[in-house]
Scaffold this active site. Structure first.
Site, short mmCIF file in Angstrom:
data_model
loop_
_atom_site.label_atom_id
_atom_site.label_comp_id
_atom_site.label_asym_id
_atom_site.label_seq_id
_atom_site.Cartn_x
_atom_site.Cartn_y
_atom_site.Cartn_z
N ASP A 46 0.84 -1.20 0.00
CA ASP A 46 0.00 0.00 0.00
C ASP A 46 0.87 1.25 0.00
O ASP A 46 0.63 2.19 -0.78
CB ASP A 46 -0.90 0.02 1.24
CG ASP A 46 -1.98 -1.03 1.20
OD1 ASP A 46 -3.15 -0.68 0.98
OD2 ASP A 46 -1.66 -2.22 1.39
N ASP A 184 -5.42 -11.73 -0.93
CA ASP A 184 -5.51 -12.58 0.25
C ASP A 184 -6.27 -13.88 0.08
O ASP A 184 -5.78 -14.95 0.44
CB ASP A 184 -6.14 -11.80 1.40
CG ASP A 184 -5.34 -10.56 1.78
OD1 ASP A 184 -4.58 -10.07 0.93
OD2 ASP A 184 -5.48 -10.08 2.91
N TYR A 369 -13.96 -9.88 -1.67
CA TYR A 369 -12.52 -9.59 -1.69
C TYR A 369 -11.87 -9.98 -3.01
O TYR A 369 -12.30 -9.52 -4.07
CB TYR A 369 -11.89 -10.28 -0.48
CG TYR A 369 -10.86 -9.44 0.24
CD1 TYR A 369 -11.04 -8.07 0.39
CD2 TYR A 369 -9.70 -10.01 0.76
CE1 TYR A 369 -10.08 -7.31 1.05
CE2 TYR A 369 -8.75 -9.25 1.43
CZ TYR A 369 -8.94 -7.90 1.57
OH TYR A 369 -8.00 -7.15 2.21
N GLU A 413 -12.12 0.74 -2.05
CA GLU A 413 -11.05 -0.25 -2.05
C GLU A 413 -11.11 -1.10 -3.31
O GLU A 413 -10.09 -1.38 -3.95
CB GLU A 413 -11.18 -1.12 -0.80
CG GLU A 413 -10.06 -2.10 -0.58
CD GLU A 413 -10.25 -2.90 0.70
OE1 GLU A 413 -9.36 -3.71 1.02
OE2 GLU A 413 -11.28 -2.72 1.40
#
Length: 448
Positions: A46, A184, A369, A413
């Site tokens: 990030d 992830d 996600y 995001e």
């Protein structure tokens, strides 16, 4: 497909101001948090993406972003995936500093006495970020000795990955936890994770669910496996020479970013009056290994290699497209990857962004996600890759899609690839930072 019009000057100014405000609000005084709620510490890749955007606001602040991250680097060269803010309570995020125990359990592997960090890593995009930050204001960079200080640290980071993490013995870096490649809970990890016994549900508390929608987040079963893997690594004192890695894979995105960052180290070396040829040689060698180890000619994209079985994982993911960012990729592979982007597995006509997983895949979920949603950092990497290989029209289409969705989602995001609905955290730092980068006046400025 009709091109979306570029934002008007007024719209671009509004978008720029909004992105800048996100980064200002998420600045802690020494670094930038990804999100004030969901991710309240400093995350490794990030911060690299954030620095790339911050350089358009303040080159010095962008330098500080990377310097703050490197303050948590271990003596063995690893850059940990989280550097914890000691001002926050321990329960602000899980796994917490008390779980990782870096300053005590990681001492033999070279963890610093402070700050507290995690023990795992994230993709090595840092050298690319540092080089772009330097180029934003070379005079200020030289005045502060920025490259002089960060270059040896970044060399040590790459050396760690290509020695301690060459678990397959074929010259590529391996990742030992699903959090390390940054994607992830991608379906690419499902097969390997089935070998991992999850931690008991009462052994941990998921702080992420305090601020995130459970439908967006990894399942409890997956999280239990993540905790088990991290705990096992901790019990081995984070020593890759003795740890029994039940999860170990070679990831295309991770290694592609290592190649690009090696080329950035070559540029840094030249700027510092040193020989950059060894870095370019290493980048060429890594490119050959990436192709020979991870390219699937039948599928027309790169695959993850599971080192437990030494086989390619039969899943199509955005990680297999990111190697477009590698400058010297063979022309026929570039052509196949461009075709894959425009094919049924990844063509999301509504948003023009790239879904994180095969739209036709058995595990596709547009909300959860990395199992389908479209992310802004991978879009940035792919558009950079397209531009690198002279595919300017495709790159510009993806750039315009990125900017449109960043504005519409309030710098989310990630988004649903079909509808563009905002998912995950809002006012997310790397989305805002990379928006600033793509709003620059010269689209060619940061390409090789």
């Amino acid at each position: 497909m009709l091109d979306r019009p570029a934002p008007t000057a007024a719209a671009a100014l509004t978008l720029r101001r909004g992105a800048a405000r996100v980064l200002i609000d998420n600045w802690t005084g020494s670094s930038t948090v990804p999100s004030r709620t969901l991710y309240p510490h400093q995350w490794s890749w990030d911060s690299a993406f954030i620095a790339i955007g911050l350089r358009h606001l303040s080159a010095r602040r962008a330098q500080r972003e990377l310097e703050s991250l490197l303050a948590g680097q271990w003596a063995d060269g690893r850059i940990p995936h989280i550097v914890f803010n000691p001002a926050l309570p321990p329960d602000a995020y899980f796994p917490s500093p008390d779980f990782w125990q870096s300053s005590s359990t990681g001492r033999a592997a070279g963890a610093p006495p402070s700050p507290e960090t995690s023990g795992i890593v994230q993709p090595p995009v840092h050298a690319l970020a540092a080089w772009l930050v330097h180029r934003a204001d070379p005079a200020e960079s030289r005045r502060r000795g920025f490259l002089t200080r960060v270059y040896p640290r970044l060399v040590a980071w790459h050396d760690y990955l290509l020695t301690r993490r060459d678990l397959g013995g074929a010259g590529l870096a391996a990742v030992v936890h699903p959090w390390e490649p940054g994607m992830d809970n991608s379906p690419c990890w499902d097969r390997a994770l089935q070998r991992v016994e999850p931690a008991a549900p009462d052994a941990f508390h998921r702080a992420d669910l305090n601020h995130g929608n459970p439908a967006d987040r990894p399942t409890d079963l997956d999280y239990g496996r993540y905790v088990r893997l991290a705990a096992d690594y901790r019990e081995a004192h984070y020593d890759d020479r003795v740890a029994r890695h039940r999860f170990a894979v070679e990831d295309p995105c991770f290694n592609a970013l290592l190649i690009v960052s090696e080329l950035a180290l070559a540029d840094m070396a030249r700027d510092l009056g040193r020989d950059g040829a060894p870095h370019r040689t290493r980048a060429d060698e890594l490119t050959g290994r990436l192709v020979s180890r991870l390219w699937d000619d039948t599928a027309g994209l790169f695959r993850v290699r599971d080192l437990a079985t030494d086989t390619l994982v039969d899943e199509r993911s955005v990680t297999g497209l990111v190697p477009l960012v590698v400058p010297h990729l063979p022309d026929d592979l570039v052509k196949r990857l461009r075709e894959a982007l425009d094919g049924p597995h990844f063509k999301a006509a509504s948003t023009w962004l790239v879904p994180s997983y095969d739209l036709t895949g058995h595990a596709f979920d547009p909300q959860r996600y990395w199992r389908g949603p479209a992310w802004f950092n991978t879009a940035w990497l792919i558009q950079r890759g397209l531009r690198t290989h002279g595919l300017g029209t495709d790159a510009e289409r993806l750039r315009q899609g990125f900017l449109a969705e960043a504005a519409r989602s309030e710098f989310a995001e990630y988004v649903d690839p079909a509808t563009g609905a905002a998912r995950g955290a809002r006012r997310f730092s790397w989305t805002a930072a990379l928006t600033l980068d793509l709003l620059r006046s010269d689209p060619e400025e940061s390409t090789p």
